[in-house]
Enzyme design. Structure first.
Site, PDB file in Angstrom:
ATOM      1  N   LYS A  95     -56.080 -72.616 -61.524  1.00  0.00           N
ATOM      2  CA  LYS A  95     -54.806 -73.095 -62.075  1.00  0.00           C
ATOM      3  C   LYS A  95     -54.091 -72.074 -62.946  1.00  0.00           C
ATOM      4  O   LYS A  95     -52.866 -72.110 -63.064  1.00  0.00           O
ATOM      5  CB  LYS A  95     -55.016 -74.394 -62.848  1.00  0.00           C
ATOM      6  CG  LYS A  95     -55.374 -75.553 -61.947  1.00  0.00           C
ATOM      7  CD  LYS A  95     -55.042 -76.878 -62.583  1.00  0.00           C
ATOM      8  CE  LYS A  95     -55.324 -78.029 -61.633  1.00  0.00           C
ATOM      9  NZ  LYS A  95     -56.777 -78.295 -61.509  1.00  0.00           N
ATOM     10  N   GLU A 117     -48.807 -82.712 -67.470  1.00  0.00           N
ATOM     11  CA  GLU A 117     -49.886 -83.684 -67.403  1.00  0.00           C
ATOM     12  C   GLU A 117     -51.174 -82.936 -67.089  1.00  0.00           C
ATOM     13  O   GLU A 117     -51.131 -81.795 -66.640  1.00  0.00           O
ATOM     14  CB  GLU A 117     -49.614 -84.688 -66.281  1.00  0.00           C
ATOM     15  CG  GLU A 117     -49.974 -84.203 -64.861  1.00  0.00           C
ATOM     16  CD  GLU A 117     -49.136 -83.042 -64.339  1.00  0.00           C
ATOM     17  OE1 GLU A 117     -48.024 -82.807 -64.877  1.00  0.00           O
ATOM     18  OE2 GLU A 117     -49.610 -82.348 -63.405  1.00  0.00           O
ATOM     19  N   SER A 384     -62.700 -73.365 -56.150  1.00  0.00           N
ATOM     20  CA  SER A 384     -61.530 -73.417 -57.047  1.00  0.00           C
ATOM     21  C   SER A 384     -61.863 -73.339 -58.523  1.00  0.00           C
ATOM     22  O   SER A 384     -61.035 -72.899 -59.314  1.00  0.00           O
ATOM     23  CB  SER A 384     -60.726 -74.683 -56.752  1.00  0.00           C
ATOM     24  OG  SER A 384     -61.554 -75.827 -56.828  1.00  0.00           O
TER      25      SER A 384
HETATM   26  C1  LIG Z   1     -57.211 -79.268 -60.585  1.00  0.00           C
HETATM   27  C2  LIG Z   1     -58.283 -78.764 -59.779  1.00  0.00           C
HETATM   28  C3  LIG Z   1     -58.314 -78.998 -58.400  1.00  0.00           C
HETATM   29  C4  LIG Z   1     -57.319 -79.845 -57.691  1.00  0.00           C
HETATM   30  O1  LIG Z   1     -56.036 -79.355 -57.678  1.00  0.00           O
HETATM   31  P1  LIG Z   1     -55.357 -78.794 -56.370  1.00  0.00           P
HETATM   32  O2  LIG Z   1     -53.932 -78.698 -56.749  1.00  0.00           O
HETATM   33  O3  LIG Z   1     -55.609 -79.771 -55.278  1.00  0.00           O
HETATM   34  O4  LIG Z   1     -55.980 -77.489 -56.090  1.00  0.00           O
HETATM   35  C5  LIG Z   1     -59.338 -78.430 -57.663  1.00  0.00           C
HETATM   36  N1  LIG Z   1     -60.301 -77.699 -58.268  1.00  0.00           N
HETATM   37  C6  LIG Z   1     -60.304 -77.476 -59.580  1.00  0.00           C
HETATM   38  C7  LIG Z   1     -61.413 -76.669 -60.176  1.00  0.00           C
HETATM   39  C8  LIG Z   1     -59.309 -77.995 -60.386  1.00  0.00           C
HETATM   40  O5  LIG Z   1     -59.334 -77.755 -61.698  1.00  0.00           O
END
Ligand SMILES: *Cc1c(COP(=O)(O)O)cnc(C)c1O
Length: 402
Positions: A95, A117, A384
């Site tokens: 993010k 948010e 992610s």
């Molecule tokens: C917020 C988050 C997501 C989900 O958000 P996307 O917009 O679908 O990528 C996925 N993995 C992590 C580690 C997150 O913090």
């Protein structure tokens, strides 16, 4: 599909086929037009590009590596599994890629305050980090359920100087946090900017956030080619909440027909409405938070309550581009349960020494499920985020899996 997908989508009004657009209250039309105009002009300037490049390298720690998960792959005796390590990005998730860029844009536009948010708290922490870096004020809206579950991230946001606003109505999770943040933004759209946390919301946010996440796919493509003898992976997989990390990695491969793209949704505790957040798998066409997409709705047409073991995935909508990519069949979407996710969480920790975020563990679970059926092929996962925020929750509720 012929090449240049990204140049052709969305159209100039933010439509991906029949999905997307911008449904705004009259008082937000002007501020959104300004953001669109500023984005088109500023983000392409050499100044902006150079600043962003500098920040990514020297503050965020990019490029993040790719890791060949040899032990996990060997244990499955099927496809080779590779991980794009977004968990090693500063603040521990993908993010920050879009938050630093959104905050940089805000500064170029002369804004003083970032509003957003947060679900798992990852977007809140990333945005609070960006606000501190640029010396901007920051206001984060968060459901009370998530505040309790993601305590360490609440502490981080406060230490970083953000104001955390608890949201106590409805299901008290991500959907209500979005509503609450929008209300606050409506009161002051001139000095503030709403920094949306995924490829959702009214145009231009799905496109902006997608563009800011493209770095993940670009790096991953070059790194995969360097690490392996083949130019391209056979499969690329990512979890989908709003869909930003998935769009990030997909962009490196979207014009290559021979690469199969997989979006992995949270099936939660089961297929009944309220027990999951698998919007593409079970949703229908509708409108949510100012854009058209697939949506999980109640009988009365309102966004339904949703569940996932991963707070960052429990949203009853999904980015409009994912609804479109599903419709045209370019991306395959499927869902994995809380239990499969937990199994993957434990497995990756034990076998690879990497504790994944529960969100990311969804993509790992999908790879574990498909690897045995694809011997000789390769699966590249977008990991992610890291699981530090989830360790207490998992250990307290499910133990150590010994
Ligand atoms: C917020 C988050 C997501 C989900 O958000 P996307 O917009 O679908 O990528 C996925 N993995 C992590 C580690 C997150 O913090």
């Amino acid at each position: 599909m012929s090449g240049h997908y990204l140049k052709k989508h969305p159209d100039k009004n933010g439509w991906y086929g029949e999905y997307g657009g911008a449904f705004l209250p009259p008082q937000l039309e002007q501020p959104f037009a300004e953001i669109s105009e500023a984005y088109d002009r500023i983000s392409l300037s050499a100044d902006f590009q150079n600043e962003l490049k500098y920040i990514r390298k020297h503050f965020q720690g990019r490029p993040t590596p790719i890791h060949y998960a040899r032990n996990l792959s060997d244990s499955l005796a099927g496809a080779r599994i590779y991980l794009k390590r977004e968990d090693l990005n500063h603040t521990g998730a993908h993010k920050l890629n879009h938050c630093m860029a959104e905050a940089l844009l805000a500064r170029h536009m002369g804004k003083q305050r970032l509003i957003a948010e947060t679900g798992a708290g990852q977007h809140g922490v990333a945005l609070a980090t960006a606000a501190a870096y640029f010396g901007l004020e920051c206001e984060i809206h968060m459901g009370e359920v998530d505040i309790e579950k993601e305590h360490p991230n609440v502490v981080r946001m406060k230490l970083l100087g953000a104001k955390v606003v608890p949201v106590s109505f409805g299901g008290r999770t991500l959907k209500e946090a979005v509503d609450s943040a929008f209300q606050s933004y409506l009161k002051d759209p001139v000095t503030s900017i709403y920094a949306i946390g995924s490829v959702v919301g009214p145009h231009p946010f799905p496109k902006m956030v997608r563009d800011f996440q493209r770095i993940v796919g670009e790096e991953a493509r070059a790194q995969f080619a360097e690490m392996t003898a083949s130019d391209l992976p056979d499969h690329v997989a990512a979890c989908v909440g709003g869909g930003s990390n998935a769009m990030g990695i997909f962009q490196g491969f979207i014009d290559e027909e021979e690469v199969t793209l997989h979006g992995v949704e949270p099936l939660g505790r089961g297929t009944k409405l309220g027990e999951h957040s698998a919007t593409i798998t079970y949703g229908s066409d509708g409108e949510i938070h100012g854009f058209r997409s697939l949506v999980l709705t109640n009988e009365d047409g309102q966004p339904a309550p949703v569940h996932s073991i991963a707070s960052g995935l429990d949203y009853p909508g999904v980015g409009p581009e994912h609804a479109y990519l599903h419709k045209i069949g370019r991306v395959l979407y499927s869902a994995v349960s809380d239990q499969q996710t937990l199994d993957a969480f434990y497995k990756l920790s034990r076998l690879e020494g990497i504790i994944p975020a529960l969100e990311s563990a969804h993509a790992v679970a999908h790879a574990i499920r498909m690897a045995p059926e694809h011997p000789g092929e390769s699966i590249l996962i977008n990991l992610s985020g890291r699981g530090d925020k989830d360790i207490d929750y998992v250990a307290d509720n499910y133990g150590y899996n010994v």
